[in-house]
Design a protein around this motif. Structure first.
Motif, PDB file in Angstrom:
ATOM      1  N   GLU A 156       0.645  -1.032  -0.011  1.00  0.00           N
ATOM      2  CA  GLU A 156      -0.053   0.061   0.061  1.00  0.00           C
ATOM      3  C   GLU A 156       0.975   1.346   0.169  1.00  0.00           C
ATOM      4  N   ALA A 157       1.988   1.259   0.960  1.00  0.00           N
ATOM      5  CA  ALA A 157       2.839   2.410   0.914  1.00  0.00           C
ATOM      6  C   ALA A 157       3.410   2.683  -0.307  1.00  0.00           C
ATOM      7  N   ALA A 158       4.068   1.504  -1.080  1.00  0.00           N
ATOM      8  CA  ALA A 158       4.574   1.793  -2.457  1.00  0.00           C
ATOM      9  C   ALA A 158       3.606   2.519  -3.424  1.00  0.00           C
ATOM     10  N   ILE A 159       2.435   1.901  -3.684  1.00  0.00           N
ATOM     11  CA  ILE A 159       1.512   2.479  -4.469  1.00  0.00           C
ATOM     12  C   ILE A 159       1.080   3.998  -4.075  1.00  0.00           C
ATOM     13  N   LEU A 160       0.956   4.471  -2.753  1.00  0.00           N
ATOM     14  CA  LEU A 160       0.576   5.661  -2.461  1.00  0.00           C
ATOM     15  C   LEU A 160       1.763   6.559  -2.749  1.00  0.00           C
ATOM     16  N   PHE A 161       2.921   6.262  -3.115  1.00  0.00           N
ATOM     17  CA  PHE A 161       4.116   6.890  -3.599  1.00  0.00           C
ATOM     18  C   PHE A 161       4.511   6.772  -4.905  1.00  0.00           C
ATOM     19  N   GLY A 162       3.618   6.241  -5.538  1.00  0.00           N
ATOM     20  CA  GLY A 162       3.646   5.940  -6.993  1.00  0.00           C
ATOM     21  C   GLY A 162       4.624   4.939  -7.354  1.00  0.00           C
ATOM     22  N   LEU A 163       4.956   3.958  -6.797  1.00  0.00           N
ATOM     23  CA  LEU A 163       5.756   2.997  -7.017  1.00  0.00           C
ATOM     24  C   LEU A 163       4.834   1.703  -6.977  1.00  0.00           C
TER      25      LEU A 163
ATOM     26  N   VAL B 290       3.770  -2.182  -7.495  1.00  0.00           N
ATOM     27  CA  VAL B 290       4.453  -3.277  -6.933  1.00  0.00           C
ATOM     28  C   VAL B 290       4.801  -4.319  -8.048  1.00  0.00           C
ATOM     29  N   LYS B 291       4.292  -4.056  -9.189  1.00  0.00           N
ATOM     30  CA  LYS B 291       4.616  -4.917 -10.366  1.00  0.00           C
ATOM     31  C   LYS B 291       5.995  -4.603 -10.843  1.00  0.00           C
ATOM     32  N   SER B 292       6.516  -3.442 -10.328  1.00  0.00           N
ATOM     33  CA  SER B 292       7.881  -3.291 -11.022  1.00  0.00           C
ATOM     34  C   SER B 292       8.876  -3.727  -9.948  1.00  0.00           C
ATOM     35  N   TRP B 293      10.101  -4.227 -10.518  1.00  0.00           N
ATOM     36  CA  TRP B 293      11.114  -4.500  -9.625  1.00  0.00           C
ATOM     37  C   TRP B 293      11.109  -3.822  -8.241  1.00  0.00           C
ATOM     38  N   ARG B 294      11.221  -2.336  -8.358  1.00  0.00           N
ATOM     39  CA  ARG B 294      11.707  -1.697  -7.222  1.00  0.00           C
ATOM     40  C   ARG B 294      10.486  -1.838  -6.280  1.00  0.00           C
ATOM     41  N   GLY B 295       9.232  -1.925  -6.599  1.00  0.00           N
ATOM     42  CA  GLY B 295       7.811  -1.979  -5.871  1.00  0.00           C
ATOM     43  C   GLY B 295       8.074  -3.310  -5.157  1.00  0.00           C
TER      44      GLY B 295
ATOM     45  N   PRO C 211      17.385  -3.039  12.804  1.00  0.00           N
ATOM     46  CA  PRO C 211      18.232  -1.616  12.212  1.00  0.00           C
ATOM     47  C   PRO C 211      18.655  -1.737  10.942  1.00  0.00           C
ATOM     48  N   ALA C 212      19.138  -3.103  10.357  1.00  0.00           N
ATOM     49  CA  ALA C 212      19.490  -2.966   9.119  1.00  0.00           C
ATOM     50  C   ALA C 212      18.628  -2.735   8.040  1.00  0.00           C
ATOM     51  N   PHE C 213      17.391  -3.529   8.501  1.00  0.00           N
ATOM     52  CA  PHE C 213      16.115  -3.243   7.136  1.00  0.00           C
ATOM     53  C   PHE C 213      15.923  -1.732   7.426  1.00  0.00           C
ATOM     54  N   CYS C 214      15.676  -1.211   8.544  1.00  0.00           N
ATOM     55  CA  CYS C 214      15.204   0.066   8.467  1.00  0.00           C
ATOM     56  C   CYS C 214      16.134   1.106   7.749  1.00  0.00           C
ATOM     57  N   LEU C 215      17.548   1.138   8.234  1.00  0.00           N
ATOM     58  CA  LEU C 215      18.542   2.058   7.628  1.00  0.00           C
ATOM     59  C   LEU C 215      18.700   1.744   6.057  1.00  0.00           C
ATOM     60  N   THR C 216      18.731   0.452   5.867  1.00  0.00           N
ATOM     61  CA  THR C 216      18.880   0.319   4.020  1.00  0.00           C
ATOM     62  C   THR C 216      17.905   0.689   3.194  1.00  0.00           C
ATOM     63  N   SER C 217      16.683   0.973   4.066  1.00  0.00           N
ATOM     64  CA  SER C 217      15.561   1.006   2.940  1.00  0.00           C
ATOM     65  C   SER C 217      15.570   2.341   2.585  1.00  0.00           C
ATOM     66  N   LEU C 218      16.619   3.550   2.924  1.00  0.00           N
ATOM     67  CA  LEU C 218      16.803   4.588   2.337  1.00  0.00           C
ATOM     68  C   LEU C 218      16.955   4.608   0.899  1.00  0.00           C
ATOM     69  N   VAL C 219      17.485   3.357   0.524  1.00  0.00           N
ATOM     70  CA  VAL C 219      17.429   3.438  -1.200  1.00  0.00           C
ATOM     71  C   VAL C 219      16.417   3.567  -1.796  1.00  0.00           C
ATOM     72  N   PHE C 220      14.985   3.543  -1.182  1.00  0.00           N
ATOM     73  CA  PHE C 220      13.809   3.821  -1.834  1.00  0.00           C
ATOM     74  C   PHE C 220      13.360   5.329  -1.556  1.00  0.00           C
ATOM     75  N   GLY C 221      13.964   6.064  -0.964  1.00  0.00           N
ATOM     76  CA  GLY C 221      13.853   7.564  -0.637  1.00  0.00           C
ATOM     77  C   GLY C 221      13.072   7.690   0.656  1.00  0.00           C
ATOM     78  N   ALA C 222      13.439   8.944   1.140  1.00  0.00           N
ATOM     79  CA  ALA C 222      12.972   9.070   2.588  1.00  0.00           C
ATOM     80  C   ALA C 222      11.618   8.804   3.011  1.00  0.00           C
ATOM     81  N   PRO C 223      10.603   9.054   2.341  1.00  0.00           N
ATOM     82  CA  PRO C 223       8.968   9.000   2.733  1.00  0.00           C
ATOM     83  C   PRO C 223       9.129   7.404   2.678  1.00  0.00           C
ATOM     84  N   LEU C 224       9.366   6.679   2.004  1.00  0.00           N
ATOM     85  CA  LEU C 224       9.107   5.097   1.790  1.00  0.00           C
ATOM     86  C   LEU C 224      10.132   4.702   3.030  1.00  0.00           C
TER      87      LEU C 224
END
Length: 277
Positions: free
Chosen positions: A51-58, A60-65, A88-101
């Motif tokens: 849901e979060a991915a879709i809300l921010f235009g990503l 889920v059928k794309s590889w990033r989503g 903590p590793a999962f949280c911090l490394t999710s920055l690759v998706f951008g700050a909001p996500l």
């Protein structure tokens, strides 16, 4: 019966039926625990990430989503298999998706880990948190509709009132004490305090999610739950309250429920974790 009344009744019926199914699934999963409960938490984590991915235009059928969804599932799987130090590793490394996500991923990961952690010893801690959050939400809605009055945060959520907020806190405290009594493990007095704390946190989570949706210009986070919207809509208070309860649980012995923690327990836990101790 007017057309508007018929529509309102139809919407209410759908909402109630959806709630009954949700309550049944959650009750069985929480009560049985084990693999069924872990699968439920992982499924919700993945659903909220989608849901979060879709809300921010990503998409889920794309590889990033798809990767974003699997990120949440990976974090949940790590916790479900006892790797509590991985979040903590999962949280911090999710920055690759951008700050909001990244921010939403942190919420998903922390709440998922917290709900898995709280279920280790028994179902009571999870039931306490869930019942307090549901009571806060339901009592706030009913009190606000009956009494009305000044708005709580008109720019974020015009429908919420101060009377509803107070009614929600009263409901949270009553249900929290009720769960503590039913559990028979003592701490009814401290349960009232933690129920009030969790009620406030849950309402803050509700407002935060409402603010996010208003900023994005959407009404609901998704359509998975008929009459309720999406998973983020339904569990906005729970994802905020569960991590607080999990942190409090670190202040008591493993066999005691978190709501028995007093101020002395919290202070001792804090001091013991200071550098040099």
């Amino acid at each position: 019966m007017s057309a508007s009344s018929t529509t309102a009744w139809r919407d209410l019926r759908v909402r109630l039926l959806s709630a009954c199914v949700l309550i049944a699934v959650a009750s069985v999963s929480i009560g049985m625990g084990g693999l069924l409960y872990k699968c439920l938490i992982l499924g919700v984590m993945g659903g909220m990430a989608a849901e979060a991915a879709i809300l921010f235009g990503l998409s889920v059928k794309s590889w990033r989503g798809a990767l974003y969804v699997f990120w949440a599932l990976g974090a949940g799987l790590a916790a479900a298999t006892g790797r509590w130090d991985a979040f903590p590793a999962f949280c911090l490394t999710s920055l690759v998706f951008g700050a909001p996500l990244c921010a939403i991923m942190c919420v998903i990961v922390l709440s998922g880990n917290a709900l898995l952690w709280l279920r280790i010893e028994s179902a009571w801690p999870v039931l306490f948190v869930v019942c307090v959050v549901v009571a806060s939400d339901s009592c706030a809605y009913l009190t606000g509709r009956l009494i009305g009055g000044p708005k709580l945060a008109p720019r974020i959520s015009p429908g919420k009132t101060w009377s509803g907020s107070c009614g929600g806190l009263v409901g949270a405290v009553l249900f929290g004490c009720g769960i503590a009594l039913a559990a028979g493990q003592g701490g009814v007095g401290t349960a009232a305090v933690w129920a009030a704390v969790l009620g406030v946190v849950a309402q803050a989570g509700d407002l935060a999610e409402s603010g996010m949706k208003r900023a994005l210009g959407v009404k609901d986070s998704g359509t998975l739950l008929p009459g309720h919207g999406g998973l983020l809509d339904r569990f906005d208070g729970l994802v905020a309250a569960a991590p607080v309860a999990a942190v409090v649980s670190l202040c008591v012995v493993s066999s005691a429920p978190f709501w028995t923690a007093g101020m002395h327990d919290v202070l001792v836990a804090l001091v013991s974790r200071l550098p040099g101790n």
